[in-house]
Motif scaffolding. Structure first.
Motif, PDB file in Angstrom:
ATOM      1  N   PRO A 139       0.810  -1.235   0.000  1.00 46.00           N
ATOM      2  CA  PRO A 139       0.000   0.000   0.000  1.00 46.00           C
ATOM      3  C   PRO A 139       0.839   1.278   0.000  1.00 46.00           C
ATOM      4  N   ASP A 140       1.969   1.269   0.714  1.00 47.30           N
ATOM      5  CA  ASP A 140       2.805   2.470   0.765  1.00 47.30           C
ATOM      6  C   ASP A 140       3.426   2.769  -0.599  1.00 47.30           C
ATOM      7  N   VAL A 141       3.922   1.731  -1.259  1.00 47.19           N
ATOM      8  CA  VAL A 141       4.472   1.900  -2.601  1.00 47.19           C
ATOM      9  C   VAL A 141       3.371   2.320  -3.566  1.00 47.19           C
ATOM     10  N   TRP A 142       2.209   1.736  -3.398  1.00 50.24           N
ATOM     11  CA  TRP A 142       1.065   2.046  -4.258  1.00 50.24           C
ATOM     12  C   TRP A 142       0.711   3.531  -4.156  1.00 50.24           C
ATOM     13  N   VAL A 143       0.575   4.014  -2.928  1.00 43.47           N
ATOM     14  CA  VAL A 143       0.215   5.414  -2.714  1.00 43.47           C
ATOM     15  C   VAL A 143       1.316   6.345  -3.217  1.00 43.47           C
ATOM     16  N   ALA A 144       2.555   6.018  -2.904  1.00 47.40           N
ATOM     17  CA  ALA A 144       3.673   6.858  -3.351  1.00 47.40           C
ATOM     18  C   ALA A 144       3.735   6.930  -4.870  1.00 47.40           C
ATOM     19  N   THR A 145       3.446   5.812  -5.524  1.00 46.52           N
ATOM     20  CA  THR A 145       3.449   5.789  -6.988  1.00 46.52           C
ATOM     21  C   THR A 145       2.337   6.662  -7.549  1.00 46.52           C
ATOM     22  N   MET A 146       1.159   6.600  -6.938  1.00 43.76           N
ATOM     23  CA  MET A 146       0.050   7.419  -7.416  1.00 43.76           C
ATOM     24  C   MET A 146       0.327   8.904  -7.197  1.00 43.76           C
ATOM     25  N   LEU A 147       0.928   9.246  -6.061  1.00 41.38           N
ATOM     26  CA  LEU A 147       1.251  10.649  -5.812  1.00 41.38           C
ATOM     27  C   LEU A 147       2.203  11.189  -6.868  1.00 41.38           C
ATOM     28  N   ARG A 148       3.197  10.376  -7.189  1.00 41.95           N
ATOM     29  CA  ARG A 148       4.214  10.827  -8.147  1.00 41.95           C
ATOM     30  C   ARG A 148       3.689  10.812  -9.571  1.00 41.95           C
TER      31      ARG A 148
END
Length: 250
Positions: A139-148
């Motif tokens: 989930p953390d990688v998922w969210v960080a990817t969406m933010l970027r």
């Protein structure tokens, strides 16, 4: 490229060196804040000096106005830079909360967003599905990817406090230079103004050239551009002071 430079680049791009570099904290450059504070400090302070000289005020008045402007405007600019950084961090936090809620509510829809984002980068077929699965597994990688990728946001290395302090320090140290001639007793007002003008010109040229050297751009062109902008601001201040004095002073 010299062989020693090639050797250095090869050494820096060995797996262990790359792993260590990427594992370290990201540090944002403070140069933009320093350049912003330095240029604005010199422009605004010398603008006060020019306006005072154009209005025919005494050197003492120019010095007092200059220092008052230096402290007040420097603080105001630092606060503005701090608030801008905080606003960016708040925007990132809001987007992060939104994405986490979306991942909980519509996970398949969020996976489809990842799929289309990376499809646009050239991924396709089985490889694309593997990328989607790998990213959405954490989930953390998922969210960080969406933010970027979706929002174009990143808070890596962002420090509003550091940006504000850098801006304030540069504003004060550079902005004080045009005032130095007015702190020397015994100089004629015209000599004081011309000396202040020369110092301001050196500052404008130097900051522009330093900025370009750091980023590998043509130094003289950037220095001259900064010099022209600073001179234009000072000229406007001089003309305004002279006009106001003629209009109000009779």
């Amino acid at each position: 490229m010299p062989s020693t430079e090639n050797d250095r680049l090869l050494s820096e791009h060995q797996p262990n060196a790359v792993r260590a570099r990427l594992a370290g904290p990201v540090k944002a450059s403070t140069l933009p804040d320093a350049v912003l504070g330095g240029i604005d400090g010199c422009v605004t302070t010398f603008a006060v000096v020019s306006g005072a000289f154009g209005a025919g005020f005494s050197p003492q008045v120019a010095l007092v106005l200059g220092f008052a402007n230096l402290i007040a405007d420097g603080f105001s600019m630092a606060v503005s830079n701090y608030e801008a950084g905080q606003a960016q961090l708040n925007q990132i936090k809001f987007a992060e909360r939104t994405e986490r809620e979306h991942i909980r509510a519509v996970p398949e829809g969020e996976r489809e967003e990842i799929r289309q984002l990376f499809q646009a980068k050239g991924f396709d077929g089985e490889l694309l599905e593997q990328v989607v699965e790998a990213i959405s597994r954490n989930p953390d990688v998922w969210v960080a990817t969406m933010l970027r990728e979706e929002y174009g946001l990143s808070g890596a290395g962002l420090s509003p406090r550091r940006a504000a302090l850098t801006t304030f320090a540069a504003f004060l140290s550079v902005g004080a230079l045009p005032l130095l001639p007015y702190a020397i007793p015994g100089l004629e007002s015209q000599i004081q103004f011309l000396t202040s003008l020369g110092l301001a010109g050196v500052v404008f040229l130097g900051i522009g050239m330093l900025k370009s050297i750091v980023y590998g751009l043509p130094a003289m062109r950037s220095g001259l551009r900064t010099l022209i902008m600073g001179t234009a601001a000072a000229g406007l201040a001089f003309a305004t002071g002279h006009f106001a004095q003629g209009l109000l002073g009779g």
